[in-house]
Write a protein that holds these residues in place. Sequence first.
Motif, PDB file in Angstrom:
ATOM      1  N   GLY A  67      67.273 -39.654  26.657  1.00  0.00           N
ATOM      2  CA  GLY A  67      66.219 -39.112  25.804  1.00  0.00           C
ATOM      3  C   GLY A  67      64.869 -39.782  25.957  1.00  0.00           C
ATOM      4  O   GLY A  67      63.891 -39.344  25.354  1.00  0.00           O
ATOM      5  N   LYS A  68      64.794 -40.817  26.782  1.00  0.00           N
ATOM      6  CA  LYS A  68      63.522 -41.518  26.988  1.00  0.00           C
ATOM      7  C   LYS A  68      62.732 -40.865  28.124  1.00  0.00           C
ATOM      8  O   LYS A  68      63.253 -40.675  29.215  1.00  0.00           O
ATOM      9  CB  LYS A  68      63.765 -42.985  27.333  1.00  0.00           C
ATOM     10  N   GLN A  69      61.488 -40.521  27.862  1.00  0.00           N
ATOM     11  CA  GLN A  69      60.571 -39.990  28.885  1.00  0.00           C
ATOM     12  C   GLN A  69      61.200 -38.871  29.704  1.00  0.00           C
ATOM     13  O   GLN A  69      61.094 -38.816  30.926  1.00  0.00           O
ATOM     14  CB  GLN A  69      60.114 -41.136  29.808  1.00  0.00           C
ATOM     15  N   GLY A  70      61.877 -37.956  29.004  1.00  0.00           N
ATOM     16  CA  GLY A  70      62.458 -36.808  29.680  1.00  0.00           C
ATOM     17  C   GLY A  70      63.686 -37.128  30.504  1.00  0.00           C
ATOM     18  O   GLY A  70      63.996 -36.404  31.456  1.00  0.00           O
ATOM     19  N   MET A  71      64.390 -38.196  30.175  1.00  0.00           N
ATOM     20  CA  MET A  71      65.578 -38.590  30.918  1.00  0.00           C
ATOM     21  C   MET A  71      66.843 -38.180  30.179  1.00  0.00           C
ATOM     22  O   MET A  71      66.926 -38.265  28.963  1.00  0.00           O
ATOM     23  CB  MET A  71      65.586 -40.104  31.163  1.00  0.00           C
ATOM     24  N   GLU A  72      67.833 -37.754  30.943  1.00  0.00           N
ATOM     25  CA  GLU A  72      69.112 -37.335  30.374  1.00  0.00           C
ATOM     26  C   GLU A  72      70.244 -37.966  31.182  1.00  0.00           C
ATOM     27  O   GLU A  72      70.364 -37.739  32.391  1.00  0.00           O
ATOM     28  CB  GLU A  72      69.239 -35.816  30.418  1.00  0.00           C
ATOM     29  N   VAL A  73      71.064 -38.784  30.529  1.00  0.00           N
ATOM     30  CA  VAL A  73      72.217 -39.378  31.189  1.00  0.00           C
ATOM     31  C   VAL A  73      73.335 -38.344  31.191  1.00  0.00           C
ATOM     32  O   VAL A  73      73.873 -37.985  30.145  1.00  0.00           O
ATOM     33  CB  VAL A  73      72.685 -40.663  30.478  1.00  0.00           C
ATOM     34  N   ILE A  74      73.680 -37.839  32.382  1.00  0.00           N
ATOM     35  CA  ILE A  74      74.674 -36.772  32.471  1.00  0.00           C
ATOM     36  C   ILE A  74      76.056 -37.292  32.840  1.00  0.00           C
ATOM     37  O   ILE A  74      77.032 -36.537  32.828  1.00  0.00           O
ATOM     38  CB  ILE A  74      74.257 -35.690  33.490  1.00  0.00           C
ATOM     39  N   GLY A  75      76.157 -38.584  33.178  1.00  0.00           N
ATOM     40  CA  GLY A  75      77.465 -39.106  33.515  1.00  0.00           C
ATOM     41  C   GLY A  75      77.451 -40.584  33.824  1.00  0.00           C
ATOM     42  O   GLY A  75      76.401 -41.194  34.015  1.00  0.00           O
ATOM     43  N   GLU A  76      78.667 -41.172  33.851  1.00  0.00           N
ATOM     44  CA  GLU A  76      78.858 -42.576  34.189  1.00  0.00           C
ATOM     45  C   GLU A  76      80.009 -42.688  35.176  1.00  0.00           C
ATOM     46  O   GLU A  76      80.898 -41.837  35.207  1.00  0.00           O
ATOM     47  CB  GLU A  76      79.177 -43.399  32.938  1.00  0.00           C
ATOM     48  N   ALA A  77      79.971 -43.734  36.000  1.00  0.00           N
ATOM     49  CA  ALA A  77      81.053 -43.991  36.946  1.00  0.00           C
ATOM     50  C   ALA A  77      81.239 -45.497  37.068  1.00  0.00           C
ATOM     51  O   ALA A  77      80.281 -46.262  36.951  1.00  0.00           O
ATOM     52  CB  ALA A  77      80.737 -43.380  38.309  1.00  0.00           C
ATOM     53  N   SER A  78      82.475 -45.914  37.306  1.00  0.00           N
ATOM     54  CA  SER A  78      82.783 -47.339  37.362  1.00  0.00           C
ATOM     55  C   SER A  78      82.817 -47.882  38.784  1.00  0.00           C
ATOM     56  O   SER A  78      82.896 -49.091  38.987  1.00  0.00           O
ATOM     57  CB  SER A  78      84.125 -47.617  36.681  1.00  0.00           C
ATOM     58  N   GLU A  79      82.803 -46.994  39.784  1.00  0.00           N
ATOM     59  CA  GLU A  79      82.776 -47.429  41.186  1.00  0.00           C
ATOM     60  C   GLU A  79      82.290 -46.288  42.067  1.00  0.00           C
ATOM     61  O   GLU A  79      82.090 -45.166  41.601  1.00  0.00           O
ATOM     62  CB  GLU A  79      84.156 -47.934  41.626  1.00  0.00           C
TER      63      GLU A  79
END
Length: 217
Positions: free
Chosen positions: A23-35
């Motif tokens: 949500g910062k400066q038009g940013m959207e975290v769409i996923g995470e990965a551990s490796e």
Amino acid sequence: MIKLLIVDDHAVVRSGLSMLLHGKQGMEVIGEASEGNEAIRFASQHKPDVVLMDLSMPHGKDGLSATTELKRMLPDTAVLILTMHDDDEYLFRAIQAGASGYILKNAPHEELLTAIASVSTGDAYLYPTATKRLMSEYMSRIKAGESLDIYDSLSDREKEIFTWIAKGYSNKEIAENLIISVKTVETHKSNLMEKLGLKTRPELVRFAVKRGLLYFE
């Protein structure tokens, strides 16, 4: 929106970055990965704009290997290395792997936001002391009389497509031979032409002939 994929082997780091960036400066975290392998699978499906990549992930594919494969598969996706390693060897290897930026985990969050915004638009970003070291290395090589042929800046895939283009193959024919999409060929072609400062196919052929790079089977 800038779609982000966060890759780090520590869940608490991924969670903290997600809360910081979403949500910062038009940013959207769409996923995470551990490796790295998990990151590659996710990226191939969801096409993030920027991958925030850790380097040391001992329980899977490391960040450098993952970066190389991601850039080969998704050349338009920017990879920003976020690491604790303030080390020249890691820095140079990350750049060679195709990373668009390199920033340390102890950087202020404002700097991280700036770095993400920069690489998302196609620019490069290095933390200040890294930039100084790169320039120092570059100037040392010039003073030593080393050859700095711009052709060496091309990735292996770009060199491969360069040769096909120089031999007269169309984008469609290249795509069929390399089993990739025409769009991917066009992207690599655009990138390599820009790196070499060329605008037309005849210029590319002359470049290849002049440097002895054009070989016919």
